[in-house]
Write a protein that holds these residues in place. Structure first.
Motif, PDB file in Angstrom:
ATOM      1  N   HIS A   1       0.752  -1.141  -0.119  1.00  0.00           N
ATOM      2  CA  HIS A   1      -0.018  -0.152   0.059  1.00  0.00           C
ATOM      3  C   HIS A   1       0.653   1.244  -0.076  1.00  0.00           C
ATOM      4  CE1 HIS A   1      -3.375   2.372   0.443  1.00  0.00           C
ATOM      5  NE2 HIS A   1      -2.859   3.077   1.597  1.00  0.00           N
ATOM      6  N   THR A   2       0.649   1.971  -1.017  1.00  0.00           N
ATOM      7  CA  THR A   2       1.664   3.295  -1.302  1.00  0.00           C
ATOM      8  C   THR A   2       0.719   4.407  -1.428  1.00  0.00           C
ATOM      9  OG1 THR A   2       3.380   1.634  -2.168  1.00  0.00           O
ATOM     10  CG2 THR A   2       3.715   4.054  -2.137  1.00  0.00           C
ATOM     11  N   HIS A   3       0.558   5.597  -0.788  1.00  0.00           N
ATOM     12  CA  HIS A   3      -0.197   6.453  -0.973  1.00  0.00           C
ATOM     13  C   HIS A   3       0.255   7.800  -0.394  1.00  0.00           C
ATOM     14  CE1 HIS A   3      -4.064   8.536  -1.761  1.00  0.00           C
ATOM     15  NE2 HIS A   3      -4.386   7.490  -2.431  1.00  0.00           N
ATOM     16  N   PHE A   4      -0.145   8.839  -1.058  1.00  0.00           N
ATOM     17  CA  PHE A   4       0.563  10.079  -0.627  1.00  0.00           C
ATOM     18  C   PHE A   4      -0.344  10.885   0.468  1.00  0.00           C
ATOM     19  CE2 PHE A   4      -2.269  10.592  -4.332  1.00  0.00           C
ATOM     20  CZ  PHE A   4      -3.128  11.530  -3.858  1.00  0.00           C
ATOM     21  N   ASN A   5      -1.602   9.876   0.701  1.00  0.00           N
ATOM     22  CA  ASN A   5      -2.350  10.622   1.792  1.00  0.00           C
ATOM     23  C   ASN A   5      -2.432   9.628   2.955  1.00  0.00           C
ATOM     24  OD1 ASN A   5      -4.149  11.549   3.518  1.00  0.00           O
ATOM     25  ND2 ASN A   5      -6.095  11.322   1.871  1.00  0.00           N
ATOM     26  N   THR A   6      -2.133  10.205   4.170  1.00  0.00           N
ATOM     27  CA  THR A   6      -1.811   9.097   5.286  1.00  0.00           C
ATOM     28  C   THR A   6      -3.377   8.623   5.543  1.00  0.00           C
ATOM     29  OG1 THR A   6      -1.979  11.206   6.619  1.00  0.00           O
ATOM     30  CG2 THR A   6       0.187  10.132   6.098  1.00  0.00           C
ATOM     31  N   ASP A   7      -4.363   9.325   5.153  1.00  0.00           N
ATOM     32  CA  ASP A   7      -5.585   8.926   5.809  1.00  0.00           C
ATOM     33  C   ASP A   7      -5.953   7.506   5.092  1.00  0.00           C
ATOM     34  OD1 ASP A   7      -5.940  11.030   7.095  1.00  0.00           O
ATOM     35  OD2 ASP A   7      -7.181  12.314   5.663  1.00  0.00           O
ATOM     36  N   THR A   8      -5.281   7.272   4.098  1.00  0.00           N
ATOM     37  CA  THR A   8      -5.628   5.968   3.458  1.00  0.00           C
ATOM     38  C   THR A   8      -5.280   4.716   4.125  1.00  0.00           C
ATOM     39  OG1 THR A   8      -3.762   6.053   1.954  1.00  0.00           O
ATOM     40  CG2 THR A   8      -5.817   7.107   1.236  1.00  0.00           C
ATOM     41  N   PHE A   9      -4.527   4.988   5.295  1.00  0.00           N
ATOM     42  CA  PHE A   9      -3.597   3.878   5.807  1.00  0.00           C
ATOM     43  C   PHE A   9      -4.479   3.523   7.126  1.00  0.00           C
ATOM     44  CE2 PHE A   9      -0.331   5.478   3.445  1.00  0.00           C
ATOM     45  CZ  PHE A   9       0.507   4.602   3.491  1.00  0.00           C
ATOM     46  N   VAL A  10      -5.837   4.187   7.057  1.00  0.00           N
ATOM     47  CA  VAL A  10      -6.653   3.798   8.393  1.00  0.00           C
ATOM     48  C   VAL A  10      -7.689   2.749   7.582  1.00  0.00           C
ATOM     49  CG1 VAL A  10      -7.988   4.400  10.220  1.00  0.00           C
ATOM     50  CG2 VAL A  10      -5.892   5.662   9.584  1.00  0.00           C
ATOM     51  N   PHE A  11      -7.818   1.739   8.206  1.00  0.00           N
ATOM     52  CA  PHE A  11      -8.613   0.640   7.334  1.00  0.00           C
ATOM     53  C   PHE A  11      -9.516  -0.215   8.174  1.00  0.00           C
ATOM     54  CE2 PHE A  11      -8.610  -3.617   5.217  1.00  0.00           C
ATOM     55  CZ  PHE A  11      -9.298  -2.987   3.872  1.00  0.00           C
ATOM     56  N   VAL A  12     -10.673  -0.498   7.915  1.00  0.00           N
ATOM     57  CA  VAL A  12     -11.657  -1.525   8.514  1.00  0.00           C
ATOM     58  C   VAL A  12     -11.535  -2.803   7.718  1.00  0.00           C
ATOM     59  CG1 VAL A  12     -13.804  -2.209   9.489  1.00  0.00           C
ATOM     60  CG2 VAL A  12     -13.000   0.281   9.370  1.00  0.00           C
ATOM     61  N   PRO A  13     -10.564  -3.888   8.308  1.00  0.00           N
ATOM     62  CA  PRO A  13     -10.490  -5.063   7.589  1.00  0.00           C
ATOM     63  C   PRO A  13     -11.914  -5.871   7.161  1.00  0.00           C
ATOM     64  CG  PRO A  13      -9.723  -5.385   9.542  1.00  0.00           C
ATOM     65  CD  PRO A  13     -10.145  -4.013   9.705  1.00  0.00           C
ATOM     66  N   LYS A  14     -11.950  -6.190   5.987  1.00  0.00           N
ATOM     67  CA  LYS A  14     -13.307  -7.138   5.646  1.00  0.00           C
ATOM     68  C   LYS A  14     -12.986  -8.636   5.365  1.00  0.00           C
ATOM     69  CE  LYS A  14     -16.558  -3.082   4.844  1.00  0.00           C
ATOM     70  NZ  LYS A  14     -17.443  -2.626   3.960  1.00  0.00           N
ATOM     71  N   ASP A  15     -14.000  -9.046   5.156  1.00  0.00           N
ATOM     72  CA  ASP A  15     -13.887 -10.401   4.786  1.00  0.00           C
ATOM     73  C   ASP A  15     -13.735 -10.342   3.208  1.00  0.00           C
ATOM     74  OD1 ASP A  15     -13.605 -13.038   4.982  1.00  0.00           O
ATOM     75  OD2 ASP A  15     -15.702 -13.280   4.663  1.00  0.00           O
ATOM     76  N   GLU A  16     -13.194 -11.514   2.691  1.00  0.00           N
ATOM     77  CA  GLU A  16     -13.017 -11.569   1.297  1.00  0.00           C
ATOM     78  C   GLU A  16     -14.331 -11.843   0.781  1.00  0.00           C
ATOM     79  OE1 GLU A  16      -8.578 -13.248   0.707  1.00  0.00           O
ATOM     80  OE2 GLU A  16     -10.391 -14.653   0.725  1.00  0.00           O
ATOM     81  N   LYS A  17     -15.127 -12.427   1.557  1.00  0.00           N
ATOM     82  CA  LYS A  17     -16.441 -12.905   1.072  1.00  0.00           C
ATOM     83  C   LYS A  17     -17.400 -11.884   0.653  1.00  0.00           C
ATOM     84  CE  LYS A  17     -16.651 -16.026   3.977  1.00  0.00           C
ATOM     85  NZ  LYS A  17     -16.714 -16.554   5.337  1.00  0.00           N
ATOM     86  N   SER A  18     -17.572 -10.821   1.552  1.00  0.00           N
ATOM     87  CA  SER A  18     -18.470  -9.788   1.591  1.00  0.00           C
ATOM     88  C   SER A  18     -17.969  -8.489   0.812  1.00  0.00           C
ATOM     89  CB  SER A  18     -18.727  -9.464   2.883  1.00  0.00           C
ATOM     90  OG  SER A  18     -17.660  -8.917   3.660  1.00  0.00           O
ATOM     91  N   ASP A  19     -16.587  -8.240   0.434  1.00  0.00           N
ATOM     92  CA  ASP A  19     -16.114  -7.129  -0.166  1.00  0.00           C
ATOM     93  C   ASP A  19     -15.607  -7.604  -1.747  1.00  0.00           C
ATOM     94  OD1 ASP A  19     -15.304  -4.755  -0.725  1.00  0.00           O
ATOM     95  OD2 ASP A  19     -13.846  -4.514   0.975  1.00  0.00           O
ATOM     96  N   GLU A  20     -16.489  -7.389  -2.414  1.00  0.00           N
ATOM     97  CA  GLU A  20     -16.020  -7.906  -3.784  1.00  0.00           C
ATOM     98  C   GLU A  20     -15.332  -6.718  -4.653  1.00  0.00           C
ATOM     99  OE1 GLU A  20     -18.490 -10.158  -6.175  1.00  0.00           O
ATOM    100  OE2 GLU A  20     -18.838 -11.366  -4.378  1.00  0.00           O
ATOM    101  N   GLU A  21     -15.479  -5.539  -3.967  1.00  0.00           N
ATOM    102  CA  GLU A  21     -14.834  -4.378  -4.723  1.00  0.00           C
ATOM    103  C   GLU A  21     -13.563  -4.212  -4.383  1.00  0.00           C
ATOM    104  OE1 GLU A  21     -16.247  -0.563  -3.934  1.00  0.00           O
ATOM    105  OE2 GLU A  21     -18.087  -1.137  -4.285  1.00  0.00           O
TER     106      GLU A  21
END
Lengths: 296, 186, 617, 365, 185
Positions: free
Chosen positions: C111-131
């Motif tokens: 994960h590489t990004h210029f915005n530090t906000d993108t580093f906060v993340f609610v992990p989701k299950d593979e099954k429910s998160d198709e995107e």
């Protein structure tokens, strides 16, 4: 025609020098078990340097580089490149010897301006190293000039082409060997890479250069590489009749330098000087004496 | 190493020489010596002469409840694998061969306000950085130390940071978190 | 160590002609190891929101955030971990502590990004998160990030044998089945101190249980006190919400254990047994608790029924300073708990212990006093400021099949055994029903058989409408009953009680059950009329459910008493019924039918009563 | 000649770690050297006092980037000693294999740093390549490339994955196969010997007086190794040798590093053969409830750079009361290096520093 | 070199030159640095993409902050950053510079590095693997292409704010402000 060559030959030298820089990075990479950058990488880098904002440390800072560049270009003009020589004056060799001193001097002038202790250490190392290899080099040049009885580089080359290259002729072979031994030092390669020594004194004299200045220094480095190798080919390996063969010969010499570069660690500066003043000087001296005593 | 004769003998010897120290051999054979501030250097040099010539660590513990700071010297001796003298016949350390390097803890307690103790550099050269560090992190003064200049830290701290009453989280909040983010809009 | 050679190192030149060993990333890919610790995955289906991951994170990288549109069942919170990859150190402690094993690490780490906000993340299950999770063919490393990840890319996952928690509980010492069926000796022996501390240590302090407990007891705290070796402190914590620990420590339905986060991959914490340990270890509640009744308020409350609810209401009100009188038709406290659970499960002494403590606070108990016959209900209304109905379900229902009147009813049977003399059973007993009471009856009958016919061959058969998987009794109970060699006949419905020539019971005619519930989930059994079976048995006990007896309430009041659609007394948020001044709780109000819910009701009601009395002044 | 102040580091190609040396030079000679550490100071031991016992495990390894595993080991040892936790037999073997693998990796890194300092790119690149192969095995075993967080009190975190032994052995063979190349280019190289012989000499007297450990001590002929004299894990289960040298100079220190690396590889083979089957983990108490009885301990183990010590004090709480690491680089870097640098050539500053195997984060903590 | 790249070279040669000669200056400011040697050596060989370590900040145009930054290092980091010639790019490694990481409560490490110097890209991981560094480099290429790697411009623009923040943590700085004249409006 001559004017065209006057313009072209520094450019050719630059192109060949840059190619050598790129090639040497490739070759070193191979010995390191890796692929290395593309061949045109030095070109990209120089281009990048020129588009960056440099910071100057005074008038001499820029002037010094120009001085050393000018010195190198003059030397190149006097060097035959496989039958092509834009300034084939009779005093060639002496001019080359003089002008070759300009390049380090310019860098020293400019780097001294930067007031970086690493740079000043680097410069003092450079001068010491130059002291180290200049003595055997002079002996070698002396021997060759005495042997062929000329101070013109073009004449030396053509004389070798008539008989055999210096390496292949008996008394001069010693000078050739001595030259081979000091070649890495002249090219600034390991084990004589004491001047830049990035791990010791952060690239020494060039530590403070940035942007276009660094670009110029890199070009200067490319030219120096060209000069060092082509001088060797011309002086002891008989030059060449056409540029292509000359280029091939240069490649071989470069490869030798690179193998040495890859196989040894960097020496301390006093070790380097001691080494240079011991075997190469001795051999060169013996060579000179033989040349003088045996005559032609 | 309950039956370590070395530590037992040493304990006896120490007890007979010094009046103001307490010695204690723990279950696993480690000798712990509690010395006063005045006697600690003497004990240290005596231990060195006895063969405990390897100063491993000078440490410091802040016992805030007792209002004391404890300096801990961890000592052991150099013993080669082959026990004692090597092939050349030079001993690494005086002492019995079976005296494996079971460390000795030498401790002294100082008052928490203005703690000060004599430096041990003259006995053990490698105490120098340790004492410098303790001076910096605990605020203990070492008398006779040649350079009690900061070793690690760049900033000044009101309370030496390793003392127990230094609250790092609060400090971080006050100092680092109070720095505003760069306002890109202005 | 030779002096060294100048030429040997020139051999490196040969590598110029060898193939380089470089891995030409990204043109040549290198898969991370199977155990790689990359970004988190969280199976939202199994995640309980317990927050253990947040507690163990050394860097406070995990924060539990509320997810509002999440449906939660019992033992779950609508919280999910949110990870800050500006903090996370990928140590995987959260994985090893995760009780359901829902949190795993994937092998993604880009994960590489210029915005530090993108580093906060609610992990989701593979099954429910198709995107986010794409199949390998749509995945590109150059786009790789927290929102562009590879599907089925499991890395470091939770392994129970290396988990940081202990999945197995300390085994409860019990009397073995063969031995315990011979007498009424208490089956569970109870933890000793060391076992209790060891069991208490398993608690992860996630407090899911406290939400699940109807009485919201401070379970983590009292278990923590046990771990610290302070049962006295633990008892004080228990008594804040529950005045009958000895009883609850034995017969609680333990909703807490059903919610325990350890249950998912291991055995839940033995919360009930730990409570029992506390109650049993401390001999004298009074001196330990040092409780005093509150400032006298001068208000009087009548509590009908000395069951768990009644005892609790009395206790809570007394602590608030009210005068409380408890009426019960039995000879001691406990109500249905006194008669229901057999002796091997709940000895009378334990009931007395809890009741005595309540009494010691100054609560007046009038036992052997049946409201309606010994005291008139109207008298209570006149005499007292408020009345609490904690009457529970005291009347056993009957199957009403042919000749059902020849059968015995469960509660009568149990009461007789427990409070009076042992009732006589025959060698072959049939128990109808599949609930906990039925199990109690069967096991009690079995013990009586063994005691009355020592050495002879006796048998107790059970017949229930429900099949194994539907049986309402708890699994634990069923298991123990089976251990004691009670014969089960699930999915058979009684059709007729068979009588022999003398009119005595000789057996039960059963039909095979087609289904117990209809499509809407209502109780409406259907049978295969052609499949019949005769069970032999000379005593039949019906244990199919209980009802309550409101006959003591005068007719005119009873009509005003409002019931809800579940046929339970409906109460407001203060526990008051539709009749002012009359409060209710326990089994007649709620559907849980257990002691701890009654306590919860009692707590609400006692506050309601107190509020009501002081307001109406 | 004019005296010149020269800052060696912190941003410096030859510097491994973030350390600064203030050199007073006269021409090419160092007149005085003052170590200026603290660029990596995080107050580690203070932070440890604020985290519970288990939460310190991901933490301690970060104290030393180069050789995190011995940090894990020593913390586990101290906790096991204080809390009285037993370790299964197989876990001892796995720990030893793991630590030796880490030692080999660390030594390869050290070789990289050292040869890089001499401008010897070729060997540096090879060493780094081989270290990366070892990291692959670590990744497979533990799930992390550099920070493994693998040794827990009570054993190790996971057992070997399937087929791990074979892949480990083949990796080690491929590294071992290149030892002749290393020897020919590096250790047997005349110019390297010129560069390293007689440089940064630490005499036995100095080493003993200043508390040297590890290669620095062994290079003076003292065969001192914690793995031998106070065996932990499974080091007393298989035979192996301590390598020493007599000269006490940079060359002998690097020579010992080379020999130890080879010894480590041999030891791993022996340990793999002798390894028993069975459990690898005795479950530790619930981390949220874990209290360690009051007490103090000083434990030590042999890290890749020498004896590593930990003074750990517990006040009976759920967190350490005080932890103090005795790291080998501390003495080597702050006391011995300062002394060894005096009178050296500038070219040899990095040479001496890396031959003393000074790792900056370990000093700063 | 494919055609696509060739057109790019003709269109924006400057950008391309910056993209393919990223000379990195890096501080061993922590754990991330342990992955730099593998990245630039034989196994991964970052030089294929023109990424090589630079000996001094003057030669570099890529600044890698390889981990937590202690207060003492911050001083050196700012110095180094200001010495680099423009355009220059910064990449923060791992968790620590983003939000404190492992050392979020340490009294000697700063938590958010972008308060003191501008950062063009962050890499997740503790610490990032060589592969992640490569991906970060490609990410940086994209940013350069889109003119989004403008940290040095931001630094120039908001220098007063940056300088104020630096002085708040470090106290008086011993070097003069880099951009004296440009004040924020």
């Amino acid at each position: 025609m001559r004017i065209l060559w006057l313009v072209l030959s520094p450019l050719i030298a630059l192109a060949v020098g840059l190619f050598f820089l790129g090639l040497s990075r490739r070759v070193m990479a191979r010995i390191h078990w890796r692929y290395g950058p593309p061949l045109y990488q030095p070109l990209i880098e120089i281009f990048r340097y020129f588009t960056q904002k440099g910071s100057s440390h005074g008038v001499l800072f820029g002037l010094g580089i120009v001085l050393s560049l000018a010195g190198s270009i003059v030397v190149i003009l006097f060097l035959p490149f496989g039958g092509i020589c834009s300034m084939s004056g009779s005093g060639g060799m002496l001019v080359v010897l003089y002008m070759m001193l300009l390049a380090p001097l310019g860098i020293a002038l400019s780097g001294g301006e930067a007031a970086n202790p690493n740079a000043s250490i680097g410069i003092s190392r450079k001068l010491m190293l130059a002291l180290g290899y200049e003595l055997p080099f002079l002996l070698i040049v002396l021997a060759i000039m005495t042997h062929y009885d000329t101070i013109s580089l073009v004449d030396i080359v053509s004389a070798q082409r008539e008989t055999a290259s210096a390496f292949a002729s008996f008394p001069l072979v010693l000078s050739g060997i001595a030259y081979l031994l000091i070649l890495p030092a002249m090219l600034g390669m390991r084990p004589f890479e004491v001047v830049h020594a990035p791990q010791e004194i952060s690239s020494g004299p060039i530590a403070e250069y940035s942007g276009p200045y660094l670009g110029l220094v890199t070009i200067q480095h490319a030219l120096t590489t060209f000069i060092g190798i082509s001088l060797f080919v011309n002086l002891v390996w008989g030059g060449a009749g056409n540029p292509f063969v000359f280029f091939l010969k240069m490649l071989v010499v470069l490869a030798f330098g690179l193998f040495v570069n890859a196989a040894f660690p960097r020496l301390r500066v006093e070790q380097a000087v001691r080494y240079l003043w011991r075997w190469p000087t001795l051999i060169a001296f013996v060579g000179l004496i033989l040349v003088v005593t045996l005559g032609r | 190493m309950n039956d370590s004769p070395m530590n037992g003998q040493l304990k006896k010897k120490l007890d007979s020489v010094f009046r103001d120290i307490e010695t204690d051999v723990s279950d696993d054979g480690r000798l712990t010596i509690h010395a006063t501030k005045e006697s600690v250097l003497t004990v240290l040099s005596l231990l060195k002469d006895e063969g405990w010539s390897f100063l491993q660590l000078v440490s410091c513990v802040d016992w805030i409840k007792q209002d004391e700071i404890e300096i801990v010297y961890v000592l052991s001796s150099y013993v080669g694998v082959e026990d004692g003298p090597d092939a050349k016949g030079e001993p690494y350390a005086k002492g019995e061969p079976d005296a494996k390097r079971e460390s000795i803890l030498l401790k002294t307690r100082l008052p928490r306000s203005e703690p000060s103790v004599l430096t041990a550099i003259h006995v053990f050269a490698n105490a120098e950085p340790y004492e410098r560090e303790i001076h910096e992190l605990f605020g203990v003064h070492f008398e006779g130390h040649p350079r009690l200049t900061p070793l690690f830290l760049d900033r000044e701290y009101k309370i030496p940071p390793f003392r127990k009453d230094f609250d790092t989280e609060q400090y971080v909040k006050d100092v680092f978190d109070s720095v505003p983010p760069i306002d890109e809009e202005s | 160590m030779a002096k060294g050679s100048l030429l040997s190192s020139l051999k490196v030149a040969r590598f110029l002609f060898r193939k380089p060993k470089t891995l030409r990333y990204p043109f040549e890919k290198k898969e991370p190891a199977l155990r790689y610790r990359g970004f988190h995955l969280n199976d939202w289906d199994t995640c309980t929101g317990c927050g253990n991951c947040a507690d163990i994170c050394p860097n406070t990288a995990i924060e539990m955030v509320e997810v509002l549109d999440l449906e939660v069942g019992p033992g779950e919170k609508n919280e999910r971990p949110k990870l800050d990859y500006g903090r996370c150190c990928f140590c995987g402690l959260c994985i090893d502590i995760c009780p359901p094993g829902s949190l795993r690490l994937s092998r993604d780490y880009f994960h590489t990004h210029f915005n530090t906000d993108t580093f906060v993340f609610v992990p989701k299950d593979e099954k429910s998160d198709e995107e986010t999770f794409l199949p390998a063919e749509n995945y590109s490393i150059l786009k790789a990030s927290l929102t562009h990840r590879k599907r089925d890319y499991e890395g470091f996952s939770s392994d129970l044998s290396y988990a940081l928690f202990e999945p197995e509980r300390v085994p409860m010492p019990e009397v073995p089945p063969a031995e315990r069926t011979l007498s009424f000796v208490e089956q569970v022996i109870g933890y000793d101190r060391e076992q209790a501390v060891r069991e208490a240590e398993r608690c992860l302090e996630c407090r899911l249980c406290e939400e699940a407990c109807p009485a919201h007891m401070k379970i983590s705290d009292y278990i923590g006190a046990i771990y610290n070796g302070e049962p006295e402190e633990s008892l004080r914590k228990i008594y804040e919400d529950n005045p009958i620990p000895s009883i609850c420590g034995r017969v609680c339905m333990k909703h807490c254990e059903d919610a325990c986060s350890l249950r998912l991959r291991g055995e839940p914490l033995a919360i009930r047994w730990l409570k029992r340990y506390v109650a049993d270890t401390i001999q004298d509640f009074k001196s330990t608790l040092e409780q005093q009744p509150g400032e006298p308020t001068g208000k009087k409350v009548a509590v009908i029924g000395a069951g768990p609810g009644g005892l609790s209401v009395a206790y809570f009100l007394r602590l608030m300073g009210d005068d409380v009188v408890v009426f019960d038709e039995l000879s001691g406290g406990g109500g249905v708990i006194r008669i229901g659970p057999p002796r091997y499960r709940l000895p009378l002494a334990s009931i007395e212990k809890d009741a005595d403590h309540v009494a010691s606070l100054g609560v007046e108990f009038r036992y052997n006093t049946k409201v309606g016959t010994d005291v008139r209900f109207q008298e209570l209304l006149d005499e007292y400021d408020a009345v609490y109905l904690g009457i529970g379900l005291t009347v056993s229902r009957s199957t009403r099949v042919e000749n059902a009147d020849k059968c015995r009813l469960a509660l009568d049977f149990l009461r007789k055994n427990k409070t009076e003399s042992m009732s006589k059973v025959t060698e072959e007993v049939i128990v109808i029903g599949g609930g906990n009471v039925a199990m109690d009856v069967a096991r009690e009958a079995l013990r009586l058989q063994h005691m009355q016919y020592p050495g002879e061959k006796v048998v107790t058969r059970m017949v229930s409408l429900e099949d194994w998987d539907e049986m309402p009794a708890t699994e634990e109970e069923i298991e123990e009953t089976r251990e004691e060699a009670v014969e089960f006949n699930p999915a058979w419905g009684p059709k007729k009680v068979l009588l022999d020539d003398d009119g005595n019971v000789s057996g039960l005619l059963c039909m095979k059950v087609k289904s117990v519930f209809d499509d809407e989930g209502k109780f409406a059994p259907t049978f295969f009329e052609d499949q019949e079976m005769v069970l032999k048995g000379t005593t039949i006990i019906e244990a199919i459910g209980q009802g309550s007896d409101f006959s003591f309430i005068p007719e005119d009041m009873l009509t005003k008493l409002r019931f809800n659609e579940m046929r339970k007394v409906s109460v407001d948020e203060n526990g008051m019924t539709s009749l002012p001044g009359i409060f209710a709780g326990g089994d007649i109000v709620n559907t849980n039918l257990d002691a701890v819910t009654a306590i919860a009701d009692a707590k609400i009601a006692s506050e309601g009563i107190h509020k009501w009395m002081t307001r109406s002044r | 000649m004019r005296e010149l102040e020269l800052y060696f580091g912190p941003q410096h190609l030859g510097m491994v770690g973030n350390l600064s040396i203030t050199l007073t030079v006269e021409g090419d000679r160092v007149v005085n050297a003052a170590m200026n550490p603290g660029y990596l100071h995080r107050g580690f031991e203070k932070l440890m006092e604020q985290r519970s016992w288990i939460k310190n495990f991901p933490m301690v390894c970060r104290m030393n980037i180069l050789d995190p595993d011995s940090m894990e080991m020593i913390y586990a040892m101290a906790v096991e000693k204080l809390a009285g936790i037993e370790v299964p037999e197989r876990a001892h073997y796995i720990r030893s294999i793991y630590l030796e693998l880490a030692r080999a990796g660390s030594h390869l890194f050290g070789l990289w740093a050292y040869s890089n300092m001499l401008g010897f790119d070729t060997v540096a690149q090879w060493a780094m390549y081989h270290r990366d192969l070892i990291l692959d095995r670590f990744e497979e075993l533990t799930g992390g490339r550099v920070y493994h967080i693998y040794i827990w009190p009570g054993g190790v975190r996971r057992d070997f994955p399937e087929g791990f032994e074979d892949r480990l052995v083949s990796t080690l063979h491929s590294i071992g196969g290149c030892v002749p190349d290393y020897d020919a280019t590096f250790f047997n190289n005349r110019l390297f010997a010129d560069r390293a012989r007689g440089i940064g000499v630490v005499t036995r007297e100095d080493a003993l007086a200043m508390g040297a450990v590890g290669q620095v001590l062994r290079a003076t002929g003292v065969d001192d190794d914690v793995r031998k004299i106070d065996p932990y894990a499974a080091y007393d289960k298989v035979p192996w040798d301590v390598h020493t040298s007599e000269d006490g100079d940079a060359y002998s220190r690097v020579w010992i590093v080379r020999n130890e690396m080879i010894e480590s590889v041999h030891m791993i083979f022996k340990l793999l053969d002798a390894m028993p089957k069975g459990e690898v983990y005795n479950r530790i108490p619930n981390p949220f409830k874990w209290r360690i009885p009051e007490g103090e301990t000083y434990v030590r183990c042999e890290s890749s750079r020498g004896e590593l010590g930990l003074y750990l004090v517990s006040d009976g709480g759920d967190k350490p009361y005080r932890a103090h690491f005795r790291t080998p680089s501390y003495t080597h870097g702050l006391t011995i290096l300062e002394k060894a640098l005096k009178g050296a050539s500038i070219s040899d500053v990095g040479n001496i520093m890396m031959s003393l195997y000074v790792v900056a984060p370990e000093i700063d903590r | 070199m494919d055609r696509n790249q060739l057109t790019k070279w003709f269109k924006a040669p400057t950008k391309m030159a910056h993209k393919y000669s990223l000379h990195a200056v890096y501080f061993c400011t922590g754990c991330g640095v342990i992955e730099i040697p593998p990245t630039i050596t034989a196994r991964w060989d970052a030089e294929r993409f023109g990424v090589i370590p630079a000996a001094t900040p003057r030669h570099a145009n890529l600044f890698l902050i390889t981990g937590y930054v202690s207060v003492k290092t911050l001083r050196a980091v700012i110095r180094t950053y200001e010495q680099m010639p423009e355009p220059k790019f910064t990449v923060g490694f791992g968790s620590c510079p983003i939000n404190g990481g492992m050392y979020w409560d340490s009294y000697n490490t700063i938590n958010q590095l972008d308060k003191y110097i501008p950062i063009d890209g962050w890499i997740a991981g503790c610490m990032p693997r060589p592969e992640a560094i490569f991906v970060a480099v490609t990410h940086l290429w994209t940013l350069i292409d889109k003119d989004m790697a403008d940290g040095y411009k931001r630094y120039r623009k908001h220098y007063a704010q940056y300088r104020a923040n630096q002085e708040q943590v470090l106290g008086e700085l011993e070097w003069p402000p880099l951009f004296q004249s440009e004040r924020e409006g």
